[in-house]
Write an enzyme that holds these catalytic residues in place. Structure first.
Site, PDB file in Angstrom:
ATOM      1  N   GLY A  19       0.810  -1.215   0.000  1.00 37.21           N
ATOM      2  CA  GLY A  19       0.000   0.000   0.000  1.00 37.21           C
ATOM      3  C   GLY A  19       0.839   1.259   0.000  1.00 37.21           C
ATOM      4  O   GLY A  19       0.558   2.214  -0.722  1.00 37.21           O
ATOM      5  N   TYR A 150      -7.137 -17.724   4.876  1.00 43.12           N
ATOM      6  CA  TYR A 150      -6.615 -16.596   4.107  1.00 43.12           C
ATOM      7  C   TYR A 150      -6.891 -16.760   2.619  1.00 43.12           C
ATOM      8  O   TYR A 150      -7.371 -15.837   1.947  1.00 43.12           O
ATOM      9  CB  TYR A 150      -5.113 -16.476   4.359  1.00 43.12           C
ATOM     10  CG  TYR A 150      -4.395 -15.465   3.502  1.00 43.12           C
ATOM     11  CD1 TYR A 150      -4.476 -14.101   3.773  1.00 43.12           C
ATOM     12  CD2 TYR A 150      -3.623 -15.874   2.414  1.00 43.12           C
ATOM     13  CE1 TYR A 150      -3.807 -13.175   2.991  1.00 43.12           C
ATOM     14  CE2 TYR A 150      -2.953 -14.955   1.626  1.00 43.12           C
ATOM     15  CZ  TYR A 150      -3.052 -13.609   1.911  1.00 43.12           C
ATOM     16  OH  TYR A 150      -2.393 -12.684   1.136  1.00 43.12           O
TER      17      TYR A 150
END
Length: 247
Positions: A19, A150
């Site tokens: 990010g 996940y």
């Protein structure tokens, strides 16, 4: 004029790793960026690193009240959004036999529910022709140990890229996914012991056709491409994994 001058972007999970790399790429190109995350300390460091064209907003994507607050900040400070990077997530490893309900719920609350409602809350602020990029993972197409929860969550995001695209294309908004393979972000060291992380990473490198980990910058370039340049691409997943799932 930079490549992204005049563009506004929002990046969840933008304080570190992939990010932050996306945020740096866009800010360096002239964009105004709003990043989010749960750690104020991490966000403060990222904000200082990114400079005046970045705004940092603390919030948890699993909490809809925080997403409502984020939408208000975006509307007030950016107005409209040209690119939304749905990147916030956790990568807790949970062996199937010992996975707890709490671990399952936390992974799905952040990685799946958080992504879904991030797009829903910010969709009204997306400009015509905007790009949305979801961060998935090669774990959604290969069976990796201790990743059952996940991987299931990332597979859900892969599906969302298609369904969101179909729903938003009437506004010329494209939704795609970037699927990282083994990327050296430091997350493994936070999820397991140092020794276990080193062993896991060594095995991943040995199994990778390129014999190396990727970098956050390599994922950032792919994500930016999907958001801004891939104007005839919708519902797709761009795999950036050194050939792991292809060769």
């Amino acid at each position: 004029m930079g490549r992204y001058s005049g563009k506004n972007a929002v990046i969840t999970g933008g304080g570190s790793g992939i990010g932050l790399a996306i945020a740096e790429l866009l800010v360096d190109g002239g964009a105004r960026v709003m990043i989010t995350g749960r750690s104020q300390t991490t966000l403060d460091a990222a904000r200082e690193r990114l400079g005046k064209n970045a705004v940092a907003v603390r919030g948890d994507v699993a909490a809809l009240s925080d997403l409502d607050a984020l939408a208000d900040r975006v509307k007030g400070e950016l107005g409209t959004v040209d690119a939304l990077f749905v990147n916030a997530g956790i990568a807790t490893l949970t062996p199937f036999e010992t996975t707890t309900e709490e671990a399952y719920d936390e992974l799905f609350a952040i990685n799946v529910k958080g992504a879904y409602f991030t797009v829903q809350k910010l969709a009204p602020l997306l400009s015509t022709g905007a790009g949305v990029v979801l961060t998935t993972s090669v774990a959604n197409v290969v069976g990796l140990p201790e990743t059952s929860v996940y991987a299931a969550g990332k597979a859900a995001l892969r599906s969302m890229a298609r369904s969101f695209s179909r729903e938003l294309l009437s506004r010329e908004i494209r939704v795609n996914a970037v699927s990282p393979g083994p990327i050296d972000t430091g997350v493994l060291e936070n999820a397991m012991t140092k020794e276990a992380a080193e062993e896991f990473k060594a095995q991943m490198v040995a199994d990778n056709p390129m014999r190396r980990f990727g970098t956050p910058d390599e994922i950032a370039g792919a994500a930016a491409f999907l958001a801004f340049e891939a104007t005839y691409t919708a519902g797709a997943e761009l795999v950036v994994d050194g050939g792991t799932t292809q060769l």
